[in-house]
Scaffold this motif. Structure first.
Motif, PDB file in Angstrom:
ATOM      1  N   THR A 104       0.699  -1.246   0.163  1.00  0.00           N
ATOM      2  CA  THR A 104      -0.082   0.069   0.132  1.00  0.00           C
ATOM      3  C   THR A 104       0.771   1.310  -0.002  1.00  0.00           C
ATOM      4  OG1 THR A 104      -0.310   0.108   2.498  1.00  0.00           O
ATOM      5  CG2 THR A 104      -2.166  -0.922   1.230  1.00  0.00           C
ATOM      6  N   ALA A 105       2.088   1.380   0.744  1.00  0.00           N
ATOM      7  CA  ALA A 105       2.808   2.484   0.645  1.00  0.00           C
ATOM      8  C   ALA A 105       4.279   2.062   0.750  1.00  0.00           C
ATOM      9  CB  ALA A 105       2.509   3.028   2.018  1.00  0.00           C
ATOM     10  N   PRO A 106       4.929   1.664  -0.463  1.00  0.00           N
ATOM     11  CA  PRO A 106       6.278   0.739  -0.353  1.00  0.00           C
ATOM     12  C   PRO A 106       7.206   1.882   0.139  1.00  0.00           C
ATOM     13  CG  PRO A 106       5.263   0.809  -2.595  1.00  0.00           C
ATOM     14  CD  PRO A 106       4.197   1.285  -1.577  1.00  0.00           C
ATOM     15  N   GLU A 107       6.970   3.160  -0.234  1.00  0.00           N
ATOM     16  CA  GLU A 107       8.044   4.147   0.178  1.00  0.00           C
ATOM     17  C   GLU A 107       8.460   4.385   1.475  1.00  0.00           C
ATOM     18  OE1 GLU A 107       4.076   6.170   0.252  1.00  0.00           O
ATOM     19  OE2 GLU A 107       4.941   4.689  -0.974  1.00  0.00           O
ATOM     20  N   GLN A 108       7.274   3.717   2.284  1.00  0.00           N
ATOM     21  CA  GLN A 108       7.320   3.903   3.827  1.00  0.00           C
ATOM     22  C   GLN A 108       7.751   2.714   4.499  1.00  0.00           C
ATOM     23  OE1 GLN A 108       3.710   6.321   4.139  1.00  0.00           O
ATOM     24  NE2 GLN A 108       4.602   6.744   5.911  1.00  0.00           N
ATOM     25  N   GLU A 109       8.207   1.816   3.730  1.00  0.00           N
ATOM     26  CA  GLU A 109       8.481   0.454   4.354  1.00  0.00           C
ATOM     27  C   GLU A 109       9.675   0.463   5.189  1.00  0.00           C
ATOM     28  OE1 GLU A 109       8.701  -4.515   3.636  1.00  0.00           O
ATOM     29  OE2 GLU A 109       8.909  -3.104   2.130  1.00  0.00           O
ATOM     30  N   VAL A 110      10.809   1.093   4.819  1.00  0.00           N
ATOM     31  CA  VAL A 110      12.020   1.217   5.647  1.00  0.00           C
ATOM     32  C   VAL A 110      11.545   2.091   7.168  1.00  0.00           C
ATOM     33  CG1 VAL A 110      14.187   2.560   6.043  1.00  0.00           C
ATOM     34  CG2 VAL A 110      13.423   1.450   3.720  1.00  0.00           C
ATOM     35  N   GLN A 111      10.810   2.957   7.170  1.00  0.00           N
ATOM     36  CA  GLN A 111      10.338   3.676   8.121  1.00  0.00           C
ATOM     37  C   GLN A 111       9.554   2.625   9.014  1.00  0.00           C
ATOM     38  OE1 GLN A 111       7.706   6.791   7.457  1.00  0.00           O
ATOM     39  NE2 GLN A 111       7.609   7.855   9.388  1.00  0.00           N
ATOM     40  N   ALA A 112       8.498   1.865   8.409  1.00  0.00           N
ATOM     41  CA  ALA A 112       7.572   1.013   9.138  1.00  0.00           C
ATOM     42  C   ALA A 112       8.421  -0.091   9.785  1.00  0.00           C
ATOM     43  CB  ALA A 112       6.653   0.199   8.239  1.00  0.00           C
ATOM     44  N   LEU A 113       9.510  -0.919   9.077  1.00  0.00           N
ATOM     45  CA  LEU A 113      10.420  -1.572   9.819  1.00  0.00           C
ATOM     46  C   LEU A 113      11.314  -1.036  10.985  1.00  0.00           C
ATOM     47  CD1 LEU A 113      12.005  -4.343   9.930  1.00  0.00           C
ATOM     48  CD2 LEU A 113      13.558  -3.419   8.062  1.00  0.00           C
ATOM     49  N   ALA A 114      11.674   0.191  10.902  1.00  0.00           N
ATOM     50  CA  ALA A 114      12.390   0.826  11.947  1.00  0.00           C
ATOM     51  C   ALA A 114      11.515   1.178  13.121  1.00  0.00           C
ATOM     52  CB  ALA A 114      12.976   1.990  11.348  1.00  0.00           C
ATOM     53  N   ALA A 115      10.352   1.358  12.781  1.00  0.00           N
ATOM     54  CA  ALA A 115       9.059   1.502  14.099  1.00  0.00           C
ATOM     55  C   ALA A 115       9.104   0.314  14.678  1.00  0.00           C
ATOM     56  CB  ALA A 115       7.810   2.206  13.396  1.00  0.00           C
ATOM     57  N   ILE A 116       8.965  -0.903  13.941  1.00  0.00           N
ATOM     58  CA  ILE A 116       8.488  -2.135  14.561  1.00  0.00           C
ATOM     59  C   ILE A 116       9.661  -2.578  15.176  1.00  0.00           C
ATOM     60  CG2 ILE A 116       8.460  -4.650  13.945  1.00  0.00           C
ATOM     61  CD1 ILE A 116       6.432  -3.723  11.689  1.00  0.00           C
ATOM     62  N   GLN A 117      10.938  -2.385  14.902  1.00  0.00           N
ATOM     63  CA  GLN A 117      12.287  -2.856  15.669  1.00  0.00           C
ATOM     64  C   GLN A 117      12.269  -1.836  17.101  1.00  0.00           C
ATOM     65  OE1 GLN A 117      14.902  -1.705  12.312  1.00  0.00           O
ATOM     66  NE2 GLN A 117      15.337  -4.105  11.991  1.00  0.00           N
ATOM     67  N   ARG A 118      12.009  -0.641  16.759  1.00  0.00           N
ATOM     68  CA  ARG A 118      12.093   0.320  17.946  1.00  0.00           C
ATOM     69  C   ARG A 118      11.198  -0.176  18.859  1.00  0.00           C
ATOM     70  NH1 ARG A 118      12.019   4.310  15.368  1.00  0.00           N
ATOM     71  NH2 ARG A 118       9.881   4.864  15.222  1.00  0.00           N
ATOM     72  N   ALA A 119       9.751  -0.577  18.462  1.00  0.00           N
ATOM     73  CA  ALA A 119       8.721  -1.010  19.395  1.00  0.00           C
ATOM     74  C   ALA A 119       9.313  -2.105  20.214  1.00  0.00           C
ATOM     75  CB  ALA A 119       7.607  -1.421  18.640  1.00  0.00           C
ATOM     76  N   ARG A 120       9.903  -3.074  19.796  1.00  0.00           N
ATOM     77  CA  ARG A 120      10.504  -4.440  20.285  1.00  0.00           C
ATOM     78  C   ARG A 120      11.795  -4.268  21.085  1.00  0.00           C
ATOM     79  NH1 ARG A 120      10.399 -10.010  19.759  1.00  0.00           N
ATOM     80  NH2 ARG A 120      12.403 -11.135  20.080  1.00  0.00           N
ATOM     81  N   TYR A 121      12.711  -3.549  20.393  1.00  0.00           N
ATOM     82  CA  TYR A 121      14.144  -3.556  21.113  1.00  0.00           C
ATOM     83  C   TYR A 121      14.297  -2.283  22.208  1.00  0.00           C
ATOM     84  CZ  TYR A 121      15.574  -7.198  17.819  1.00  0.00           C
ATOM     85  OH  TYR A 121      15.471  -8.224  17.102  1.00  0.00           O
ATOM     86  N   VAL A 122      13.479  -1.328  21.971  1.00  0.00           N
ATOM     87  CA  VAL A 122      13.506  -0.210  22.870  1.00  0.00           C
ATOM     88  C   VAL A 122      12.520  -0.208  23.769  1.00  0.00           C
ATOM     89  CG1 VAL A 122      13.689   2.264  22.924  1.00  0.00           C
ATOM     90  CG2 VAL A 122      14.845   1.089  21.022  1.00  0.00           C
ATOM     91  N   ASP A 123      11.247  -0.057  23.291  1.00  0.00           N
ATOM     92  CA  ASP A 123      10.009  -0.006  24.109  1.00  0.00           C
ATOM     93  C   ASP A 123       9.578  -1.241  24.706  1.00  0.00           C
ATOM     94  OD1 ASP A 123       9.969   2.681  23.216  1.00  0.00           O
ATOM     95  OD2 ASP A 123       8.660   2.188  21.491  1.00  0.00           O
ATOM     96  N   GLY A 124      10.044  -2.321  24.344  1.00  0.00           N
ATOM     97  CA  GLY A 124       9.664  -3.540  25.041  1.00  0.00           C
ATOM     98  C   GLY A 124       8.393  -4.065  24.532  1.00  0.00           C
ATOM     99  N   GLN A 125       7.841  -3.824  23.504  1.00  0.00           N
ATOM    100  CA  GLN A 125       6.485  -4.398  23.242  1.00  0.00           C
ATOM    101  C   GLN A 125       6.546  -5.573  22.311  1.00  0.00           C
ATOM    102  OE1 GLN A 125       3.841  -1.073  21.259  1.00  0.00           O
ATOM    103  NE2 GLN A 125       5.602   0.374  21.760  1.00  0.00           N
ATOM    104  N   ASP A 126       5.472  -6.107  22.385  1.00  0.00           N
ATOM    105  CA  ASP A 126       5.121  -7.450  21.731  1.00  0.00           C
ATOM    106  C   ASP A 126       4.790  -7.341  20.265  1.00  0.00           C
ATOM    107  OD1 ASP A 126       4.807  -9.997  21.057  1.00  0.00           O
ATOM    108  OD2 ASP A 126       2.871 -10.251  22.315  1.00  0.00           O
ATOM    109  N   VAL A 127       5.954  -7.449  19.225  1.00  0.00           N
ATOM    110  CA  VAL A 127       5.404  -7.157  17.932  1.00  0.00           C
ATOM    111  C   VAL A 127       5.175  -8.564  17.239  1.00  0.00           C
ATOM    112  CG1 VAL A 127       7.016  -5.190  17.723  1.00  0.00           C
ATOM    113  CG2 VAL A 127       8.069  -7.434  17.181  1.00  0.00           C
ATOM    114  N   THR A 128       4.908  -9.395  18.128  1.00  0.00           N
ATOM    115  CA  THR A 128       4.112 -10.796  17.596  1.00  0.00           C
ATOM    116  C   THR A 128       2.713 -10.687  17.633  1.00  0.00           C
ATOM    117  OG1 THR A 128       3.888 -11.915  19.590  1.00  0.00           O
ATOM    118  CG2 THR A 128       5.913 -12.231  18.421  1.00  0.00           C
ATOM    119  N   SER A 129       2.143  -9.434  18.290  1.00  0.00           N
ATOM    120  CA  SER A 129       0.824  -9.203  18.499  1.00  0.00           C
ATOM    121  C   SER A 129       0.080  -8.339  17.170  1.00  0.00           C
ATOM    122  CB  SER A 129       0.324  -8.420  19.841  1.00  0.00           C
ATOM    123  OG  SER A 129      -0.683  -7.670  19.716  1.00  0.00           O
ATOM    124  N   PRO A 130      -0.860  -8.819  16.621  1.00  0.00           N
ATOM    125  CA  PRO A 130      -1.501  -8.032  15.633  1.00  0.00           C
ATOM    126  C   PRO A 130      -1.777  -6.799  15.900  1.00  0.00           C
ATOM    127  CG  PRO A 130      -2.081 -10.237  15.478  1.00  0.00           C
ATOM    128  CD  PRO A 130      -1.270 -10.408  16.559  1.00  0.00           C
TER     129      PRO A 130
END
Length: 212
Positions: A104-130
């Protein structure tokens, strides 16, 4: 013509998180056209429970990555992710979420990946949760991707499957093992890059791309 950088990764790969600064520089400078390809390494047969032994191994490896790259693996991640025995080590949901962005927005995938990584490794969120993944996408304004991901749109699954197949074919063609894998393509020719250039000096990957 600008080269293409095929970036084969897994969203739960700590080394890929370590390389994210370098990938961000490539994206920001336009040194190459980035093509993100999830490998499916930690989903399906590659997924596993988060037990004490694996958590200890992961934390030890994460500290090595942090020392080498400067990327933070926080105490919140250790307490909220590695210590959670209900949470599986499974990148399937995050791979689907990113494939929804690619659709849907391929130009933002790098940003989305970084946000998911940050959610897991910095914020301690469960990124296996939909729900966590959908909220992460929505926070970036990627509401269409979040909606299609949560609705289990068959096109999202088909996109994920196709991308994983492409990633694995690339890796096999170049004899690459593990992620991150970086492959430069220009003028119809492909070349495997040294992934170590993504660590230590975040600008080295872009420099390698331009020098190749």
């Amino acid at each position: 013509m600008k080269p293409t950088l095929h970036y084969v990764f897994d969203p739960l790969c700590g080394w890929c998180y370590g390389a994210s600064l370098a990938v961000g520089i490539v994206a920001a400078t336009g040194a190459a056209q980035l093509r993100l390809l999830p490998s499916g390494l930690f989903q399906g047969d590659g997924a596993r429970p988060m037990d004490d032994n694996f958590a200890a191994y992961a934390w030890s490896n994460d500290q090595r990555i942090q020392h080498l790259t400067g990327q933070l693996f926080s105490q919140r991640y250790r307490d909220g992710v590695l210590a959670d025995r209900r949470q599986r080590f499974d990148s399937g949901p995050a791979t689907l979420a990113l494939s929804a962005v690619a659709l849907t927005a391929p130009e933002q995938e790098v940003q989305a990946l970084a946000a998911i990584q940050r959610a897991r490794y910095v914020d301690g969120q469960d990124v296996t949760s939909p729900d966590v993944l959908a909220a992460t996408l929505a926070a970036l304004g990627l509401t269409q991707a979040a909606r299609r991901f949560q609705a289990a749109d068959p096109a999202v699954q088909a996109t994920a499957d196709a991308r994983i197949a492409q990633a694995r074919a690339l890796m096999q063609r170049h004899g690459a093992r593990g992620v991150p894998t970086f492959i430069r393509e220009a003028g119809g020719h492909e070349r495997l890059l040294d992934s170590r250039s993504a660590y230590g000096d975040p600008g080295a990957l872009a420099a390698q791309l331009m020098a190749a």
